[in-house]
Design a protein around this motif. Structure first.
Motif, mmCIF file in Angstrom:
data_model
loop_
_atom_site.group_PDB
_atom_site.id
_atom_site.type_symbol
_atom_site.label_atom_id
_atom_site.label_comp_id
_atom_site.label_asym_id
_atom_site.label_seq_id
_atom_site.Cartn_x
_atom_site.Cartn_y
_atom_site.Cartn_z
ATOM 1 N N ILE A 26 0.839 -1.199 0.000
ATOM 2 C CA ILE A 26 0.000 0.000 0.000
ATOM 3 C C ILE A 26 0.875 1.251 0.000
ATOM 4 O O ILE A 26 1.719 1.431 0.887
ATOM 5 C CB ILE A 26 -0.948 0.010 1.218
ATOM 6 N N THR A 68 -0.898 7.940 -1.371
ATOM 7 C CA THR A 68 -2.236 8.104 -1.956
ATOM 8 C C THR A 68 -3.223 8.301 -0.803
ATOM 9 O O THR A 68 -2.977 7.858 0.324
ATOM 10 C CB THR A 68 -2.659 6.852 -2.737
ATOM 11 N N GLY A 69 -4.324 8.955 -1.075
ATOM 12 C CA GLY A 69 -5.310 9.233 -0.031
ATOM 13 C C GLY A 69 -5.821 7.950 0.617
ATOM 14 O O GLY A 69 -5.877 7.835 1.850
ATOM 15 N N ASP A 70 -6.158 6.945 -0.211
ATOM 16 C CA ASP A 70 -6.701 5.689 0.313
ATOM 17 C C ASP A 70 -5.665 4.966 1.176
ATOM 18 O O ASP A 70 -5.976 4.437 2.237
ATOM 19 C CB ASP A 70 -7.120 4.760 -0.842
ATOM 20 N N GLY A 71 -4.435 4.931 0.676
ATOM 21 C CA GLY A 71 -3.353 4.255 1.394
ATOM 22 C C GLY A 71 -3.129 4.901 2.746
ATOM 23 O O GLY A 71 -2.969 4.224 3.762
ATOM 24 N N TYR A 72 -3.148 6.211 2.760
ATOM 25 C CA TYR A 72 -2.939 6.959 3.997
ATOM 26 C C TYR A 72 -4.052 6.635 4.995
ATOM 27 O O TYR A 72 -3.794 6.359 6.173
ATOM 28 C CB TYR A 72 -2.923 8.463 3.671
ATOM 29 N N ASP A 73 -5.306 6.638 4.512
ATOM 30 C CA ASP A 73 -6.432 6.353 5.405
ATOM 31 C C ASP A 73 -6.349 4.944 5.968
ATOM 32 O O ASP A 73 -6.609 4.706 7.143
ATOM 33 C CB ASP A 73 -7.762 6.534 4.657
ATOM 34 N N LEU A 74 -5.961 3.994 5.091
ATOM 35 C CA LEU A 74 -5.866 2.602 5.548
ATOM 36 C C LEU A 74 -4.797 2.474 6.642
ATOM 37 O O LEU A 74 -5.000 1.801 7.651
ATOM 38 C CB LEU A 74 -5.537 1.691 4.350
ATOM 39 N N SER A 92 -6.087 3.607 9.890
ATOM 40 C CA SER A 92 -6.990 2.658 10.537
ATOM 41 C C SER A 92 -6.200 1.503 11.162
ATOM 42 O O SER A 92 -6.539 1.015 12.232
ATOM 43 C CB SER A 92 -8.059 2.166 9.558
#
Lengths: 88, 408
Positions: free
Chosen positions: B67, B71-77, B80
Motif C-alpha cells: 500500500i 495516496t489518499g486511500d493508502g494513507y487512510d488505511l 486505521s
C-alpha cells in the motif's frame, strides 16, 4: 606607480585583504598606496566603474589605469604584480 | 522515558490484535496477510521490499498487500491500522510499516527498517505459516532485539550502522561537505583577519571572540536544521514534497555552479550598477561593519563577546537563506530512515560537528600560530564547484534514484 585600494567596512573580503596589504607595505615602504572608503567617497564608483569591493587599481605616473584586481588576491601574487609594474 | 526509549532503540514495535488474543484458537484460521505500507520515495522501503518479494515467492500461502501511503486511500488505511493496533502517536509517521496478521491468531506490526526488523518479519511470517491449519497460538515475541555485525549500540540512540550508507555516514559526509561553504569561509577569514590583523595580538581575546563566533554560528545552524527536520517529519508522506525538495536542491546547485563559472565567491561584496542591493545584503553589511568596529574598539571584553554573539547570530541567520541546499537535502534523506526523534537529533549533532570541523581547525591553527591560514580565491572557487556538483547529484538522486540513498 600608485595603487588605489577601494574597500568598505562591511565587506569581509576587504578585511581579509588588510593584513596582506599591511605586510606588503611594510616590506616595500617606497610603494605608494591610497585607501578609498567606498561609502565615504561614493563618486569613486562612477569614476572607476566599481562593481565589487575590494578593487585594487594600479595607476601609472600619468594616472592611467594599468591593472585592476578584484576580491581576494594572494599576497605572493600581489607582490609579483607590484614588482612587474612598479617602475611604470 | 526509558521504557519508551527502549522501544525506540530497537527501531520497531510489536503489537497484538486484541481480538485475536482474547479468543485464541476460537475461530478458524485464515491465510496470513502481510500489509506493507511504503512510500515510493523512501529508500529503506525499497530495501525492505526485496525481503517481501522473497517471502512472497517462498510462501505461496502468504498474501501480500503493498500500500502506497502517499495516496489518499493508502494513507487512510494506514491510519486505521495504527488505530487498530494502538500504535503510539510518537511511532506514527514514518515508512516502511508492516502489519502481519492471520485471523484467529493475531498480528504484529513492525516500523522502520533495520536488519533486526527484517529478521523479525521473516521469523513471524514463518511462525504464521507453520501454524496455518494448526490451532496453536504463536509464542509471544514482543521484543526481538538483535545486534547485527557492523552495528554499535548507544544508550538512547540505538543501533548505529557502520557499514554502507547509514545515517551516521550520511550525517558525517554531508555535514563535512556543507562545512566547505564559501560564504562561511569568507566570514571566518574576515573574523580571523580582524582579530589577527592588529598591531598587538592578545591570544586570549582571539580565542574568546573566535570561539564565541564559531559556537553561536553552530547553534544557529543547528536550530535551522532542526526546523527543516521537523518540517519534513510533519510532511513526511507527501510525494509532492519530495519533488519540491529535489527540484529545489537541483536549482540551488545550478546557482552555485553558475557562480563558480562566473567567478562570484560571495555576493555581499558586489556593488551592482543600480545600487539596489537587497535588504538581506544591506543587513549583512551592517552586521559586518559592527563587527569591524567592535573588535577594533577598547570596549570591555564581556560587552565585545555579547556583541560578537549577537552579530554572529545575525550573520548566520541571513546566510541561512543563501545556503539551504545541503541542510534541506540532508534532512529530507534523513527522515527517510524512519528513526526515533532522539536518534534524529543525535545525527543532527553529528552533521553540525562535521560542518563545524573545518572552521574549527582553521580557527585552532590561527590561535596557535597567530597567523591567518590562507583563504585563497582558488580554494573558495574549488569549494563552490565541489558543493555544486555534490548537490546536483543529491538532488537528482532524490528525484530519480532514491534507492541510491538507501541504507546498505
Amino acid at each position: 606607480m600608485k595603487i588605489l585600494k577601494i574597500g568598505a567596512s562591511w565587506c569581509p573580503e576587504c578585511v581579509i585583504m588588510r593584513p596582506r596589504w599591511a605586510e606588503i607595505e611594510r616590506a616595500m615602504p617606497e610603494l605608494q598606496t591610497e585607501y578609498i572608503d567606498y561609502d565615504q567617497q561614493p563618486e569613486i564608483k562612477k569614476q572607476y566603474q566599481i562593481d565589487h569591493v575590494p578593487t585594487f587599481i594600479f595607476l601609472d605616473r600619468a594616472g592611467q589605469e594599468i591593472l585592476r584586481l578584484k576580491g581576494l588576491v594572494e599576497k605572493e601574487e600581489l607582490s609579483e604584480l607590484i614588482n612587474q609594474h612598479k617602475d611604470k | 522515558m526509558v521504557k519508551s526509549s527502549v522501544r525506540l532503540i530497537i527501531l520497531f514495535s510489536v503489537g497484538f490484535c486484541l481480538l485475536g488474543l482474547l479468543a485464541p484458537g476460537a475461530e478458524a484460521q485464515s491465510q496470513p496477510t502481510f500489509y506493507f505500507f511504503y512510500s515510493p520515495t523512501c529508500s529503506v522501503c525499497a530495501r525492505q521490499s526485496k525481503l517481501i518479494d522473497r517471502l512472497e515467492a517462498d510462501y505461496s500461502q502468504l498474501a501480500v498487500k503493498r500500500i502506497n501511503v502517499t495516496t489518499g486511500d493508502g494513507y487512510d488505511l494506514l491510519q486505521s491500522f495504527y488505530d487498530k493496533y494502538q500504535v503510539e502517536q510518537s511511532s506514527r509517521g514514518g515508512t516502511p510499516v508492516s502489519f502481519i496478521e492471520a485471523e484467529g491468531v493475531g498480528g504484529k506490526y513492525m516500523i522502520g527498517y533495520s536488519e533486526s526488523v527484517d529478521e523479525a518479519i521473516e521469523g513471524y511470517v514463518q511462525q504464521l505459516i507453520a501454524l496455518e491449519g494448526d490451532n496453536h497460538q504463536p509464542n509471544d515475541n514482543d521484543a526481538i532485539e538483535s545486534t547485527t555485525s557492523g552495528q554499535i549500540t548507544l544508550p538512547f540512540i540505538g543501533a548505529i550502522n557502520l557499514s554502507g550508507l547509514s545515517p551516521l555516514t550520511l550525517s558525517a559526509v554531508m555535514g563535512g561537505l556543507d562545512g566547505f561553504n564559501a560564504c562561511a569561509m569568507v566570514a571566518l577569514g574576515f573574523l580571523l583577519a580582524l582579530l589577527l590583523g592588529g598591531e598587538s595580538i592578545d591570544r586570549r581575546k582571539v580565542f574568546l571572540i573566535g570561539g564565541t563566533f564559531i559556537l553561536v554560528s553552530g547553534l544557529v545552524y543547528f536550530l535551522f536544521i532542526s526546523a527543516w527536520l521537523n518540517l519534513f517529519m510533519f510532511l513526511g508522506y507527501l510525494r509532492i514534497i519530495t519533488i519540491v525538495v529535489g527540484v529545489g536542491v537541483v536549482l540551488f546547485s545550478l546557482f552555485l555552479l553558475k557562480d563558480y563559472f562566473s567567478g562570484i565567491i560571495c555576493k555581499i561584496c558586489d556593488v551592482p550598477e543600480d545600487g539596489q542591493e537587497s535588504r538581506l545584503t544591506k543587513g549583512q553589511r551592517k552586521l559586518f561593519a559592527i563587527m569591524t568596529k567592535v573588535t577594533d574598539s577598547s570596549m570591555p571584553l564581556w560587552l565585545v563577546l555579547v556583541t560578537v554573539a549577537t552579530v554572529a547570530a545575525g550573520i548566520n541567520l541571513i546566510e541561512i537563506f543563501c545556503s539551504f541546499g545541503f541542510p534541506v537535502a540532508y534532512t529530507k534523506i534523513l527522515t527517510g530512515f524512519s528513526l526515533s526523534s532522539v536518534s534524529y537529533y543525535f545525527y543532527l549533532l553529528v552533521y553540525i560537528g562535521f560542518y563545524m570541523l573545518d572552521d574549527f581547525l582553521i580557527f585552532l591553527a590561527a590561535v596557535i600560530t597567530l597567523r591567518v591560514t590562507k583563504v585563497s580565491e582558488k580554494y573558495l572557487k574549488a569549494v563552490k564547484l565541489i558543493s555544486g556538483l555534490a548537490l546536483l547529484l543529491l538532488g537528482l538522486a532524490i528525484l530519480f534514484r532514491p534507492e541510491f540513498l538507501a541504507w546498505k
